[in-house]
Design an enzyme around this catalytic site. Structure first.
Site, mmCIF file in Angstrom:
data_model
loop_
_atom_site.group_PDB
_atom_site.id
_atom_site.type_symbol
_atom_site.label_atom_id
_atom_site.label_comp_id
_atom_site.label_asym_id
_atom_site.label_seq_id
_atom_site.Cartn_x
_atom_site.Cartn_y
_atom_site.Cartn_z
ATOM 1 N N CYS A 150 25.655 42.176 65.128
ATOM 2 C CA CYS A 150 26.253 40.892 65.476
ATOM 3 C C CYS A 150 25.794 39.870 64.452
ATOM 4 O O CYS A 150 24.670 39.939 63.971
ATOM 5 C CB CYS A 150 25.764 40.428 66.845
ATOM 6 N N SER A 165 28.931 52.709 73.711
ATOM 7 C CA SER A 165 29.149 51.326 74.123
ATOM 8 C C SER A 165 30.521 50.825 73.661
ATOM 9 O O SER A 165 30.917 51.040 72.526
ATOM 10 C CB SER A 165 28.052 50.436 73.539
HETATM 11 C C1 FMN Z 1 36.995 49.572 70.900
HETATM 12 C C2 FMN Z 1 35.551 49.733 70.549
HETATM 13 C C3 FMN Z 1 34.614 48.827 71.056
HETATM 14 C C4 FMN Z 1 33.278 48.955 70.735
HETATM 15 N N1 FMN Z 1 32.386 48.079 71.277
HETATM 16 C C5 FMN Z 1 31.062 48.223 71.015
HETATM 17 C C6 FMN Z 1 30.108 47.383 71.629
HETATM 18 O O1 FMN Z 1 30.423 46.513 72.449
HETATM 19 N N2 FMN Z 1 28.800 47.564 71.316
HETATM 20 C C7 FMN Z 1 28.374 48.528 70.450
HETATM 21 O O2 FMN Z 1 27.166 48.658 70.221
HETATM 22 N N3 FMN Z 1 29.252 49.354 69.864
HETATM 23 C C8 FMN Z 1 30.587 49.227 70.129
HETATM 24 N N4 FMN Z 1 31.483 50.091 69.551
HETATM 25 C C9 FMN Z 1 30.990 51.134 68.635
HETATM 26 C C10 FMN Z 1 30.811 52.473 69.354
HETATM 27 O O3 FMN Z 1 29.854 52.379 70.397
HETATM 28 C C11 FMN Z 1 30.360 53.566 68.368
HETATM 29 O O4 FMN Z 1 29.097 53.213 67.825
HETATM 30 C C12 FMN Z 1 31.308 53.778 67.214
HETATM 31 O O5 FMN Z 1 32.638 53.566 67.621
HETATM 32 C C13 FMN Z 1 31.196 55.167 66.597
HETATM 33 O O6 FMN Z 1 31.432 56.189 67.538
HETATM 34 P P1 FMN Z 1 32.883 56.834 67.803
HETATM 35 O O7 FMN Z 1 33.449 57.197 66.479
HETATM 36 O O8 FMN Z 1 32.621 58.012 68.691
HETATM 37 O O9 FMN Z 1 33.689 55.781 68.480
HETATM 38 C C14 FMN Z 1 32.845 49.991 69.859
HETATM 39 C C15 FMN Z 1 33.779 50.887 69.351
HETATM 40 C C16 FMN Z 1 35.121 50.783 69.685
HETATM 41 C C17 FMN Z 1 36.092 51.770 69.118
#
Ligand code: FMN
Ligand code: FAD
Ligand code: FES
Lengths: 293, 359
Positions: free
Chosen positions: B149, B40
């Site tokens: 949140c 997400s």
């Molecule tokens: C730019 C950005 C925006 C994100 N927006 C959301 C979001 O709207 N909702 C959510 O549940 N997680 C959000 N996340 C978290 C990611 O879904 C994920 O849980 C987290 O980044 C860890 O995974 P990764 O290291 O592969 O990014 C966001 C992460 C990033 C980097």
């Protein structure tokens, strides 16, 4: 060379190879093989390069305006970018060698809008902001437009493309902050006279944000339409992260936080709320409630 | 044994190298043809990434967390690069649920991609209303509830950090949406005991768990000598957080082995994804690395299939939680234990694990 992407328009990802890296004043000009990207490129598009090699700890791509493209040559499609060493990513790029591989995504963003009529245009650039202007000038001239150019920089070695500009422009005006080349001062000091003299209908600008703001103001005062290519910090460059936004007024009069990587980087100068870049102006669609990430 | 070459970067010809292994997985009753999803906020609603790979081939697109009303997000700068990661403080910019359903979800449906819809709210009531809006919407494969949140009704205390508040949100969502659609609770790692939060949301009706969300972090710009982000703090993501994420998945799977987990946090390669699966994830999400390599979700799915085949697995499912199996019998000779090509004992019971923090 490997290429992925199954869309005919839009961006593709390509493993490019370094063909050349040369100095131009304080800048570096990097030439890369780029597969199908050149065929898709229009003036104002940019590319996002992965930096630091295969196991890089620098995850975010670096964005660069496309300076020139060649669709077919000895190396197939190639493209050139012009860059200044700014931090560790551009430092890595400046140490590339011939045959090194660079992962390229492009062409990205919304290019400059071109006038349908053969009107007079003024192209204004600060520093490496001139990079996208030469392809733009060619496209405008091919439509019968008159092209006048204003190049500015802090000092002579930070001007890029003076010779190219002399060749393509009906007139070239240069400014430097220190007076080392052209007139001492800023591009906006000379712009009103150029607009008056050429009776320009459109101003195209690329450079630092304060310069764009000032250029857009002068253009509007002269009744000219302005097209400004902005530079906002980007994490993805392809429209999926929402980090590159700025407040822009739409046709409906509503301000929205638009992504500069896909809705820009070229925006109408009279639509960007320049004073409020970096904030969420009051009245913006969905304006602020606290929390969440 | 011969090892398949694992390459980084896009390989259009790579399909030819992918072994014939059953990659089907089930996430709380939801059947997915591939265990690799987007994360997400890192894929918008799939459209942009569809330029780089066919998004109908991945497990599902997990959409950016959507709120009830349009939302402008936080001021810029919203991101800062960090070693092997990044900080973000986007502030959930989005068009609001109605526009999302009309445009984004409609596009995913027309494209034929599976959609996991992520929702976010500032109060239990907002989550309730979002869940009700989704109740009669077809083509929602699952709902992911982003509970990282601040609760506007409790001094901005983050739901995900309080087992009671987290459970209230999940109860409300579960009760107000289509019973046939799995509800995944997305957990924050910024808690003392993630197992306690996991138990609480599962008891409240979560069908599965997504973990982990970002870790709260901060960068100070040494030129301006001020915080680098306009939002001051931001969420840390990317390979830098992977060990934390793997630990969380392992601990929760050990405590709640029946609960399906969508694992994420810094997955960059097929082997990274395999770590999560071995720790107990039934599927994985690829987030930040997509910014580095927009083809990453499809590439990682291919690499994961190769990695599983190399290790003698016949199906993806066999590998889920495999790091929890009983210790290998001591070799009679006292020689080294083969890492690869060991005999799989799919029925080995999960061993009890010490999930405590090292002192
Ligand atoms: C730019 C950005 C925006 C994100 N927006 C959301 C979001 O709207 N909702 C959510 O549940 N997680 C959000 N996340 C978290 C990611 O879904 C994920 O849980 C987290 O980044 C860890 O995974 P990764 O290291 O592969 O990014 C966001 C992460 C990033 C980097
Ligand atoms: C659309 C667009 C076109 C650009 N065209 C050019 C060009 O033609 N020539 C050129 O020299 N530079 C250009 N830039 C700026 C260039 O992207 C940055 O100089 C570069 O990203 C800096 O990387 P770094 O690792 O050296 O710096 P670092 O400071 O180490 O970078 C850290 C992070 O901040 C981001 N960042 C830092 N400075 C900038 C900046 N000025 N703009 C955007 N992101 C930044 C980087 O992408 C990276 O994620 C352009 C930027 C954009 C958005
Ligand atoms: S840089 Fe990610 S949306 Fe523009």
């Amino acid at each position: 060379m490997t290429t992925t992407g199954h869309s005919k328009s839009g961006a593709i990802q390509v493993t490019g190879e370094v063909i050349g890296l040369r100095r131009a004043g304080e800048y570096h000009v990097l030439t890369l093989t780029a597969g199908g990207i050149p065929d898709l490129t229009r003036p104002g598009h940019f590319v996002a390069l992965a930096v630091g090699g295969e196991h890089s700890s620098m995850l975010l791509r670096r964005a660069f305006s496309i300076y020139s493209v060649q669709s077919r040559g000895v190396y197939g499609g190639t493209l050139e970018i012009v860059f200044a060493v700014n931090g560790k990513g551009t430092e890595w790029l400046s140490r590339l060698h011939r045959h090194d591989q660079v992962d390229i995504v492009g062409p990205l963003g919304r290019p400059f809008a071109l006038p349908k009529e053969p009107v007079a245009c003024v192209l204004v650039a600060g520093g490496y902001g001139s990079a996208p202007m030469f392809a733009l000038a060619d496209a405008l001239r091919a439509r019968g437009c008159r092209v006048d150019v204003v190049l500015g920089a802090s000092t002579e070695s930070k001007l890029f493309g003076v010779l190219d500009a002399k060749r393509i422009a009906a007139s070239l005006t240069i400014t430097t902050d220190d007076g080392s080349a052209g007139e001492r001062g800023r591009v906006t000091d000379v712009l009103p006279a150029v607009l008056q003299r050429t009776d320009a209908d459109v101003v195209y600008a690329c450079g630092p944000m304060p310069m764009l703001q000032a250029v857009a103001k002068v253009a509007t005062e002269h009744g000219a339409y302005s097209q400004c290519a902005v530079e906002e910090s980007m994490a993805c460059g392809i429209g999926v992260c929402m980090s590159c936004v700025l407040p822009v007024v739409g046709d409906d009069g509503v301000t929205r936080m638009l992504r500069s990587c896909v809705d820009g980087p070229v925006f109408r100068g009279d639509r960007v709320r320049w004073d409020e870049v970096g904030t969420i102006p009051e009245g913006t669609l969905g304006a602020p409630v606290s929390g969440g990430h | 044994m011969t090892r398949a070459v694992i390459t980084h970067g896009p390989r259009p010809d790579a399909a030819a190298d992918v072994p014939d292994i059953d990659m089907t997985t089930w996430l709380a009753g939801l059947e997915l043809p591939s265990p690799v999803l987007t994360a997400s906020g890192c894929a918008a609603a799939g459209r942009e990434l569809d330029q780089f790979f066919d998004i109908t081939t991945i497990g599902a697109v997990v959409t950016k967390s959507i709120m009830l009303n349009p939302r402008s997000g936080r001021p810029t700068p919203r991101m800062a690069e960090t070693p092997s990661g990044m900080l973000n403080s986007i502030g959930l910019q989005g068009p609001g649920i109605d526009a999302f359903l009309d445009k984004d979800l409609e596009w995913l449906r027309a494209r034929g991609a599976r959609a996991v819809v992520s929702i976010a709210g500032g109060s239990v009531d907002e989550y309730t209303r979002l869940a009700s809006k989704l109740r009669h919407v077809t083509d929602v494969a699952a709902i992911e509830v982003n509970i990282s949140c601040p609760n506007v009704e409790d001094r901005g205390q983050v739901f995900a950090c309080d087992p009671v508040a987290a459970a209230e949100v999940i109860t409300a969502v579960r009760r107000n949406t289509n019973p046939g659609i799995p509800v995944l609770a997305k957990l924050s790692p910024d808690v003392t005991d993630i197992v306690a939060i996991a138990r609480s949301v599962v008891d409240a009706g979560a069908d599965g768990l997504s973990m982990i969300n970002t870790l709260l972090g901060m960068v100070i710009d040494t030129d301006t000598m001020r915080p680098a982000l306009a939002g001051i703090t931001g969420g840390l993501s990317g390979p830098a957080i992977r060990p934390v994420a793997v630990r969380c998945v392992y601990q929760v799977h050990a405590a709640l082995p029946e609960v399906p987990i969508l694992g994420m946090g810094g997955i960059r390669t097929g082997l990274d994804a395999l770590e999560f699966v071995l720790a107990g994830a039934s599927a994985v999400s690829v987030g930040t690395v997509t910014f580095h390599d927009p083809g990453a979700p499809a590439r990682i799915a291919r690499e994961l299939a190769v990695a599983l085949a190399e290790r003698g697995f016949e199906s993806f499912e066999q590998a889920i939680g495999h790091a929890h199996r009983a210790p290998d019998p001591a070799p009679a000779s006292g020689g080294p234990v083969a890492g690869h090509g060991h005999t799989l004992d799919a029925d080995a019971p999960d061993t009890a694990v010490e999930a405590g923090v090292e002192g």
